[in-house]
Design a protein around this motif. Structure first.
Motif, mmCIF file in Angstrom:
data_model
loop_
_atom_site.group_PDB
_atom_site.id
_atom_site.type_symbol
_atom_site.label_atom_id
_atom_site.label_comp_id
_atom_site.label_asym_id
_atom_site.label_seq_id
_atom_site.Cartn_x
_atom_site.Cartn_y
_atom_site.Cartn_z
ATOM 1 N N LEU A 191 -5.010 6.269 0.076
ATOM 2 C CA LEU A 191 -4.803 4.831 0.156
ATOM 3 C C LEU A 191 -6.095 4.088 0.471
ATOM 4 O O LEU A 191 -6.313 2.975 0.010
ATOM 5 N N TRP A 197 7.465 7.463 1.422
ATOM 6 C CA TRP A 197 6.537 6.343 1.304
ATOM 7 C C TRP A 197 7.270 5.056 0.922
ATOM 8 O O TRP A 197 6.943 3.966 1.420
ATOM 9 N N SER A 239 2.989 13.141 -3.876
ATOM 10 C CA SER A 239 3.322 12.473 -2.618
ATOM 11 C C SER A 239 4.835 12.481 -2.414
ATOM 12 O O SER A 239 5.618 12.612 -3.355
ATOM 13 N N ASP A 276 -4.715 7.606 5.712
ATOM 14 C CA ASP A 276 -4.418 8.308 4.467
ATOM 15 C C ASP A 276 -5.587 8.115 3.511
ATOM 16 O O ASP A 276 -5.842 6.995 3.069
ATOM 17 N N ARG A 292 0.936 4.089 -2.914
ATOM 18 C CA ARG A 292 0.714 5.508 -2.599
ATOM 19 C C ARG A 292 1.558 6.417 -3.477
ATOM 20 O O ARG A 292 1.111 7.497 -3.893
ATOM 21 N N VAL A 306 -1.292 4.231 7.234
ATOM 22 C CA VAL A 306 -1.983 3.805 6.011
ATOM 23 C C VAL A 306 -3.492 3.969 6.149
ATOM 24 O O VAL A 306 -4.173 4.439 5.238
ATOM 25 N N ARG A 330 0.824 -1.212 0.000
ATOM 26 C CA ARG A 330 0.000 0.000 0.000
ATOM 27 C C ARG A 330 0.858 1.262 0.000
ATOM 28 O O ARG A 330 0.503 2.258 -0.625
ATOM 29 N N CYS A 331 1.993 1.228 0.698
ATOM 30 C CA CYS A 331 2.880 2.395 0.698
ATOM 31 C C CYS A 331 3.486 2.631 -0.684
ATOM 32 O O CYS A 331 3.617 3.778 -1.129
#
Length: 292
Positions: free
Chosen positions: A241, A47, A42, A238, A35, A235, A31-32
């Motif tokens: 996400l 991240w 970003s 955010d 992102r 996470v 997921r990071c």
């Protein structure tokens, strides 16, 4: 004398817990990385670093939770603190190299293959460094075929994880990818452990130093576990996400569409034209229709 090796001292508890930690680290890492793909604005380096640390901590935590269930019946087991910490650093740094290669150079076949090999070798190095930290009254031996197979599994799993990170963006599909990744990483660990055999020394010969598994591993596991929980909070809070690329864009578009536009203040085209041609005087600030 050959020792009796048991990797499931507490039954299914340690394998299941190890698998869940591998899945958690993989899910947060994926997921990071996603992102950085959903928004050009970003902080990519931050991240990617968080993703690499999450995957590295997840793999390391998986390994040592599984090792809590490892025993050799004829001898006590201790761990060297320095090598144990080094194995964690290796896991995070080498996974980070692979993640940054893909994050900055793209997901071409060459980049994915190169990053996957580096990351997979790093995962295998973490595993066998962790095994080197293990001390007992005996000699540990490895079956070369099983070791080679565990390294291959690590490379394939790492390559698949990096591919999923840059290809799969939806929340549910990322979750599914992390579950598969957990199977691969845990499978690599137990394949490597199947290569282990122990020749136990006589009771009067041989010695070892270090902390016991419970006194060393359990306190050391707290740090990475707390880090993973904090990364999970980041996470979860955010919005990009959570919503995903498509839902985020639709949400933003909906907000913009609900904002009144200047032309919507007028009932018809005649009022708009009159207002546009009117002198800059307060009495003309309202639509022409309001003066009728």
């Amino acid at each position: 004398m050959e020792g009796t090796v048991d990797g499931f001292r507490y039954g299914a508890v340690t394998p299941v817990a190890a698998y869940l930690m591998a899945c958690l680290g993989g899910a947060l890492g994926l997921r990071c990385i996603v992102r950085t793909l959903l928004s050009n604005q970003s902080w990519k380096a931050g991240w990617l670093a968080l993703g690499a640390a999450s995957i590295g901590c997840g793999i390391w935590t998986m390994h040592f939770i599984a090792m809590i269930g490892f025993q050799v019946v004829e001898t006590r087991i201790r761990y060297d603190t320095g090598l144990t910490v080094l194995s964690l650093a290796v896991a995070i740094v080498v996974v980070g190299i692979g993640v940054f290669i893909v994050g900055y150079r793209g997901a071409s076949t060459l980049n994915l293959s190169f990053a996957g090999v580096i990351t997979g070798l790093g995962v295998a190095a973490m595993h066998y460094l962790g095994m080197a930290a293990l001390h007992l009254n005996g000699t540990i031996r490895y079956d070369a075929t099983a070791v080679a197979l565990s390294v291959v599994i690590a490379i394939v799993a790492a390559t698949a994880a990096l591919w999923a990170a840059v290809t799969i963006r939806g929340f549910m599909t990322s979750l599914g990818a992390s579950l598969i990744m957990g199977v691969a990483v845990t499978g690599m660990h137990y394949t490597g452990m199947s290569a282990v055999s122990v020749h136990v020394h006589s009771r009067t010969g041989g010695s070892w130093a270090g902390d016991s598994p419970t006194s060393l591993l359990l306190p050391m596991l707290l740090g990475p576990v707390i880090f993973l929980l904090l990364a999970g909070v980041v996470v979860m809070f955010d919005p990009l996400l959570v919503l995903g690329d498509g839902d985020w864009n639709r949400s933003s578009a909906s907000t913009e569409s609900n904002t009144p536009q200047p032309d919507s203040l007028f009932e018809n085209e005649e009022d708009r034209v009159v207002h546009a041609r009117a002198p800059q005087d307060p009495q003309w600030a309202a639509p022409h229709s309001s003066q009728r």
